[in-house]
Design a protein around this motif. Structure first.
Motif, short mmCIF file in Angstrom:
data_model
loop_
_atom_site.label_atom_id
_atom_site.label_comp_id
_atom_site.label_asym_id
_atom_site.label_seq_id
_atom_site.Cartn_x
_atom_site.Cartn_y
_atom_site.Cartn_z
N UNK A 70 26.18 -18.57 -23.20
CA UNK A 70 26.57 -17.38 -22.44
C UNK A 70 27.91 -17.61 -21.73
N UNK A 71 28.07 -18.79 -21.15
CA UNK A 71 29.34 -19.11 -20.47
C UNK A 71 30.50 -19.06 -21.46
N UNK A 72 30.29 -19.61 -22.64
CA UNK A 72 31.34 -19.61 -23.66
C UNK A 72 31.62 -18.20 -24.15
N UNK A 73 30.58 -17.36 -24.28
CA UNK A 73 30.78 -15.98 -24.72
C UNK A 73 31.65 -15.21 -23.74
N UNK A 74 31.43 -15.43 -22.45
CA UNK A 74 32.25 -14.76 -21.45
C UNK A 74 33.70 -15.23 -21.56
N UNK A 75 33.89 -16.54 -21.68
CA UNK A 75 35.24 -17.10 -21.74
C UNK A 75 35.94 -16.78 -23.06
N UNK A 76 35.27 -17.02 -24.17
CA UNK A 76 35.90 -16.95 -25.49
C UNK A 76 35.98 -15.52 -26.04
N UNK A 77 34.95 -14.71 -25.81
CA UNK A 77 34.92 -13.36 -26.36
C UNK A 77 35.37 -12.31 -25.36
N UNK A 78 35.58 -12.73 -24.12
CA UNK A 78 36.01 -11.79 -23.09
C UNK A 78 34.90 -10.84 -22.66
N UNK A 79 33.66 -11.28 -22.78
CA UNK A 79 32.54 -10.44 -22.35
C UNK A 79 32.61 -10.20 -20.85
N UNK A 80 32.16 -9.03 -20.45
CA UNK A 80 32.15 -8.67 -19.03
C UNK A 80 30.86 -9.11 -18.34
N UNK A 81 29.88 -9.51 -19.12
CA UNK A 81 28.59 -9.97 -18.61
C UNK A 81 27.74 -10.41 -19.80
N UNK A 82 26.52 -10.83 -19.52
CA UNK A 82 25.62 -11.31 -20.57
C UNK A 82 24.19 -10.95 -20.19
N UNK A 83 23.43 -10.51 -21.18
CA UNK A 83 21.98 -10.36 -21.00
C UNK A 83 21.29 -11.44 -21.80
N UNK A 84 20.27 -12.07 -21.21
CA UNK A 84 19.34 -12.92 -21.94
C UNK A 84 18.07 -12.11 -22.07
N UNK A 85 17.55 -12.01 -23.28
CA UNK A 85 16.38 -11.17 -23.52
C UNK A 85 15.38 -11.92 -24.39
N UNK A 86 14.12 -11.88 -23.97
CA UNK A 86 13.03 -12.39 -24.79
C UNK A 86 12.01 -11.28 -24.93
N UNK A 87 11.52 -11.08 -26.13
CA UNK A 87 10.48 -10.10 -26.40
C UNK A 87 9.24 -10.87 -26.82
N UNK A 88 8.14 -10.68 -26.10
CA UNK A 88 6.91 -11.44 -26.34
C UNK A 88 5.80 -10.49 -26.75
N UNK A 89 5.52 -10.44 -28.04
CA UNK A 89 4.49 -9.56 -28.57
C UNK A 89 5.09 -8.32 -29.22
N UNK A 90 4.39 -7.81 -30.21
CA UNK A 90 4.87 -6.65 -30.95
C UNK A 90 5.11 -5.44 -30.05
N UNK A 91 4.25 -5.24 -29.06
CA UNK A 91 4.42 -4.10 -28.17
C UNK A 91 5.58 -4.28 -27.19
N UNK A 92 6.13 -5.49 -27.14
CA UNK A 92 7.31 -5.76 -26.31
C UNK A 92 8.55 -5.95 -27.19
N UNK A 93 8.50 -5.42 -28.42
CA UNK A 93 9.61 -5.38 -29.37
C UNK A 93 9.84 -6.68 -30.12
#
Length: 145
Positions: A70-93
């Protein structure tokens, strides 16, 4: 490793994937259905079905790898922020049943970022319901320790 797991196949090199990073415990590769430019996945090399199944040491390693990326994505890709997302179970995508963290670089520029929130932050819930659920969880966690 699971013979029928898509992500295990990518980690093993039996299936195609664009590798971004790898260490002793984790493997990171680009998501082929990205929500934003630079969206990638970080997985444990050892198969775990989901958040409820993953050993603590693998979860810690995946989380630390995701933070580093995530740190590298902000620096290298110029991202304005980052989301970390985990989906646990089919009903949670969850669609691939191998634990993974999505590292989703976020951009003000909508041409680079196609992710929209599925709920409205800032809309308050009933405080009694929030308190009741919080108390149930606090008691269950105290009994679990």
């Amino acid at each position: 490793m699971s013979d029928q797991c898509l992500f295990c196949g990518i980690v093993a090199g039996d299936l195609p994937g664009v590798k971004v990073a790898e260490d002793e415990t984790t493997f990171a590769f680009m998501d082929i259905h990205p929500a934003s430019d630079g969206h990638l996945l970080v997985v444990p090399k050892r198969h775990s079905r989901d958040l409820l199944d993953i050993p603590a040491e693998d979860l810690a390693a995946v989380t630390l790898a995701a933070q580093r990326i995530a740190k590298v994505a902000v620096e290298e890709l110029g991202a304005d922020g980052v989301n970390l997302l985990n989906c646990c179970g089919a009903d949670a995508w969850q669609t691939v049943f191998h634990f993974h963290l999505h590292v989703v670089p976020r951009y003000v520029d909508a041409a680079k970022d196609r992710l929209i929130l599925p709920w409205q932050p800032g809309v308050p819930a009933d405080i009694d319901t929030v308190s009741s659920r919080g108390e149930r969880l606090r008691i269950a966690l105290a009994e679990d320790s």
